[in-house]
Enzyme design. Structure first.
Site, PDB file in Angstrom:
ATOM      1  N   HIS A 319     105.347 -45.656  11.137  1.00  0.00           N
ATOM      2  CA  HIS A 319     104.095 -45.725  11.889  1.00  0.00           C
ATOM      3  C   HIS A 319     103.664 -47.175  11.991  1.00  0.00           C
ATOM      4  O   HIS A 319     103.836 -47.937  11.045  1.00  0.00           O
ATOM      5  CB  HIS A 319     103.000 -44.904  11.180  1.00  0.00           C
ATOM      6  N   ASP A 376     104.078 -36.021  12.647  1.00  0.00           N
ATOM      7  CA  ASP A 376     105.027 -35.168  13.362  1.00  0.00           C
ATOM      8  C   ASP A 376     106.123 -34.583  12.482  1.00  0.00           C
ATOM      9  O   ASP A 376     106.878 -33.724  12.930  1.00  0.00           O
ATOM     10  CB  ASP A 376     105.688 -35.981  14.488  1.00  0.00           C
TER      11      ASP A 376
HETATM   12  N1  ACO Z   1     113.895 -44.558  11.415  1.00  0.00           N
HETATM   13  C1  ACO Z   1     114.633 -45.645  11.090  1.00  0.00           C
HETATM   14  N2  ACO Z   1     114.179 -46.902  11.084  1.00  0.00           N
HETATM   15  C2  ACO Z   1     112.913 -47.088  11.432  1.00  0.00           C
HETATM   16  C3  ACO Z   1     112.072 -46.013  11.784  1.00  0.00           C
HETATM   17  C4  ACO Z   1     112.606 -44.711  11.765  1.00  0.00           C
HETATM   18  N3  ACO Z   1     111.854 -43.658  12.092  1.00  0.00           N
HETATM   19  N4  ACO Z   1     110.844 -46.471  12.104  1.00  0.00           N
HETATM   20  C5  ACO Z   1     110.913 -47.812  11.954  1.00  0.00           C
HETATM   21  N5  ACO Z   1     112.171 -48.183  11.550  1.00  0.00           N
HETATM   22  C6  ACO Z   1     112.618 -49.532  11.224  1.00  0.00           C
HETATM   23  C7  ACO Z   1     112.820 -50.361  12.494  1.00  0.00           C
HETATM   24  O1  ACO Z   1     114.131 -50.202  12.996  1.00  0.00           O
HETATM   25  C8  ACO Z   1     112.540 -51.742  11.978  1.00  0.00           C
HETATM   26  O2  ACO Z   1     113.655 -52.145  11.234  1.00  0.00           O
HETATM   27  P1  ACO Z   1     114.126 -53.718  11.237  1.00  0.00           P
HETATM   28  O3  ACO Z   1     112.980 -54.460  10.603  1.00  0.00           O
HETATM   29  O4  ACO Z   1     115.361 -53.732  10.443  1.00  0.00           O
HETATM   30  O5  ACO Z   1     114.313 -54.074  12.672  1.00  0.00           O
HETATM   31  C9  ACO Z   1     111.401 -51.529  10.992  1.00  0.00           C
HETATM   32  O6  ACO Z   1     111.568 -50.191  10.519  1.00  0.00           O
HETATM   33  C10 ACO Z   1     110.021 -51.720  11.577  1.00  0.00           C
HETATM   34  O7  ACO Z   1     109.842 -50.771  12.615  1.00  0.00           O
HETATM   35  P2  ACO Z   1     109.257 -51.082  14.035  1.00  0.00           P
HETATM   36  O8  ACO Z   1     110.145 -50.460  15.083  1.00  0.00           O
HETATM   37  O9  ACO Z   1     108.920 -52.519  14.173  1.00  0.00           O
HETATM   38  O10 ACO Z   1     107.919 -50.251  13.964  1.00  0.00           O
HETATM   39  P3  ACO Z   1     106.936 -49.959  15.143  1.00  0.00           P
HETATM   40  O11 ACO Z   1     105.584 -50.067  14.570  1.00  0.00           O
HETATM   41  O12 ACO Z   1     107.232 -50.796  16.335  1.00  0.00           O
HETATM   42  O13 ACO Z   1     107.269 -48.434  15.552  1.00  0.00           O
HETATM   43  C11 ACO Z   1     107.332 -46.064  15.465  1.00  0.00           C
HETATM   44  C12 ACO Z   1     106.578 -47.348  15.045  1.00  0.00           C
HETATM   45  C13 ACO Z   1     107.542 -46.072  17.001  1.00  0.00           C
HETATM   46  C14 ACO Z   1     106.483 -44.877  15.102  1.00  0.00           C
HETATM   47  C15 ACO Z   1     108.692 -46.029  14.751  1.00  0.00           C
HETATM   48  O14 ACO Z   1     108.476 -45.981  13.361  1.00  0.00           O
HETATM   49  C16 ACO Z   1     109.553 -44.855  15.186  1.00  0.00           C
HETATM   50  O15 ACO Z   1     110.268 -44.942  16.194  1.00  0.00           O
HETATM   51  N6  ACO Z   1     109.492 -43.693  14.440  1.00  0.00           N
HETATM   52  C17 ACO Z   1     110.194 -42.502  14.826  1.00  0.00           C
HETATM   53  C18 ACO Z   1     109.481 -41.780  15.940  1.00  0.00           C
HETATM   54  C19 ACO Z   1     108.203 -41.104  15.442  1.00  0.00           C
HETATM   55  O16 ACO Z   1     108.197 -40.390  14.448  1.00  0.00           O
HETATM   56  N7  ACO Z   1     107.125 -41.290  16.217  1.00  0.00           N
HETATM   57  C20 ACO Z   1     105.815 -40.677  15.910  1.00  0.00           C
HETATM   58  C21 ACO Z   1     104.851 -41.704  15.403  1.00  0.00           C
HETATM   59  S1  ACO Z   1     103.324 -41.001  15.039  1.00  0.00           S
HETATM   60  C22 ACO Z   1     102.655 -40.724  16.515  1.00  0.00           C
HETATM   61  O17 ACO Z   1     102.727 -41.455  17.439  1.00  0.00           O
HETATM   62  C23 ACO Z   1     102.028 -39.496  16.718  1.00  0.00           C
END
Ligand code: ACO
Length: 442
Positions: A319, A376
């Site tokens: 998140h 979720d």
């Molecule tokens: N699985 C694996 N790796 C992840 C995940 C994940 N679910 N979420 C973040 N990371 C990693 C990223 O790859 C990144 O790694 P790095 O530093 O090696 O590049 C690091 O964690 C930081 O993540 P960001 O992508 O910068 O986080 P951001 O804040 O941009 O994205 C998001 C947040 C979109 C929710 C992301 O965590 C994600 O895609 N999660 C899965 C989808 C999800 O569950 N979405 C629902 C969110 S809640 C909502 O909107 C209702």
């Protein structure tokens, strides 16, 4: 400001010394301090004072507004609507009462709550002509596509609502929207399974009516179970607002151009649909089913997630704001356990989800990045147990988020400092060049 105990943001000032292209300048910027002591430097005048802009793609470091609706402390795992902790609302409130709280800024008294519920009941029908719209969609249509189009279409039936600046019409427009989206959601489900639509019943509460419209048929009534109604209330409350997330910001951006409430919320529904946002609840079930079909090895799946050459994510994890447990996920996990027990519907996917969560929380990849289950991760398991098909999960999220979108749109519209949202950019394309006639091109 509002009706509750919220406080005006305090304003101090900060001196920033900038050295741009060898020219040093010290400039005063206002510093805004919120009621929970969050601090922001107000850079509204940065360009006017320095000639440069702030670049913040994805807005990770940008506050787009001040707001008195929802407070999140992502490090402490705190979520409050109008100051009230989500845990208390989940235990004691109903979705209708929470909607009133979010939109009006305070809890209603008994009379107000009764009137509000009555109004929601009285506006649940959609225009009969709208019913024909559903016939135009293929039976394979995703219900989010239908929902967004139908919500935008509501503006054609209430043309007076097109004037977003007419604040006298806000209450009736918001009531219509909140009530009718539930009918539209149920109708789109009925369309997708080829059953006749079921009309709302005025003797039922908001959530019971949703269940009735979803699961009754003209040949078979559906009397919603009280426990199930309670669970649906809880799920909708937990989704009701989440400050400036992707879909809410979309509602505000669209609304800032003075688009009407129906159109602004339709845009928010489209934003919610994406798998990185509300669409994740549907993706989680697909992910868990795949892990189970491949033998249930959660560590093998996590290896794939951690492999930088793969694009696989652990859906329902991570998140932008929570760097600790998402308090909604904790409540939903507890509710999933008890719902499955009460309904006597054990789900093997719950076991996969729990093992996956446990393994991820022990893994340095997720620990180092502070990745925890989000709202979720477990919600789909409850929706499945209640009989909702997977492609309806994001629709249920939209239904829950509606009061938040409405409250945020209202707050933005009532704020005299609101201007059209219009970010700038740093251009990285071609510098000026001449048009080349087609015969002279290589
Ligand atoms: N699985 C694996 N790796 C992840 C995940 C994940 N679910 N979420 C973040 N990371 C990693 C990223 O790859 C990144 O790694 P790095 O530093 O090696 O590049 C690091 O964690 C930081 O993540 P960001 O992508 O910068 O986080 P951001 O804040 O941009 O994205 C998001 C947040 C979109 C929710 C992301 O965590 C994600 O895609 N999660 C899965 C989808 C999800 O569950 N979405 C629902 C969110 S809640 C909502 O909107 C209702």
């Amino acid at each position: 400001m509002g009706a509750g105990n919220e406080k005006e943001a305090r304003v101090n000032s900060a001196k920033l010394t900038l050295n741009i292209a060898g020219v040093e300048k010290t400039i005063d910027f206002p510093v805004i301090v919120g009621s929970e002591n969050e601090v922001a430097i107000d850079i509204r005048d940065l360009r006017a004072k320095t000639g440069v802009i702030a670049l913040d793609p994805s807005f990770g470091n940008t506050g787009s507004c001040t707001s008195a609706i929802t407070y999140i402390d992502g490090d402490a795992g705190i979520l409050r609507y109008r100051g009230i902790p989500i845990e208390q609302l989940g235990e004691h409130s109903s979705f209708v009462e929470t909607s009133y709280l979010l939109i009006n800024g305070r809890l209603p008294n008994k009379f107000e709550l009764g009137e509000y519920s009555r109004k929601l009941t009285m506006h649940s029908l959609i225009h009969e002509d709208m019913k024909h719209f559903f016939d135009g969609y293929p039976s394979t249509a995703h219900p989010m596509a239908i929902l967004s189009a139908m919500v935008c279409s509501l503006s054609s039936f209430y043309p007076e609502a097109l004037d977003a600046t007419n604040t006298e019409l806000f209450d009736i427009t918001a009531t219509r929207l909140l009530s009718k989206v539930r009918t539209i959601a149920a109708f789109s489900y009925k369309k997708s399974i080829g059953q006749p639509v079921m009309y709302p019943r005025n003797d039922l509460s908001y959530c019971a009516n949703l269940l009735q419209m979803m699961f009754a048929t003209p040949c078979e009534p559906h009397e919603p179970d009280e426990e199930v109604v309670k669970i649906v209330n809880l799920l909708l409350i937990l989704h009701a607002d989440h400050e400036q997330n992707c879909s809410t910001s979309t509602v505000r951006v669209v609304g800032s151009g003075q688009a009407n409430l129906f159109a602004s919320v339709a845009a928010g529904i489209c934003a919610l649909w994406g798998p990185r946002h509300g669409g994740a609840n549907q993706e989680v079930i697909g992910m868990l089913a795949k892990i189970q079909a491949n033998g249930g090895d959660v560590n093998k799946f996590l290896s794939l997630v951690k492999d930088k050459s793969s694009t696989v994510k652990l859906m329902g994890f991570g998140h932008r704001v929570y760097k600790n447990f998402d308090p909604r996920a904790l409540l939903i996990k507890k509710a999933a356990d008890s719902a499955l027990r009460k309904l006597g519907k054990p789900d093997p996917l719950l076991d996969v989800a729990k093992r996956l969560e446990e393994a991820a929380l022990k893994d340095s990849y997720f620990i180092d990045r502070k990745l925890y289950p989000n709202v979720d991760f477990y919600s789909g398991i409850i929706y499945r147990a209640l009989g909702f098909p997977t492609n309806m999960f994001t629709v249920l999220f939209a239904l829950g988020r509606l009061p938040g979108w409405i409250a945020q749109w209202k707050e933005m519209n009532e704020d005299p400092t609101t201007r059209i949202a219009r970010p700038r950019q740093i251009y990285t394309g071609n510098v000026a060049q001449d048009y080349v006639p087609i015969d002279s091109r290589v």
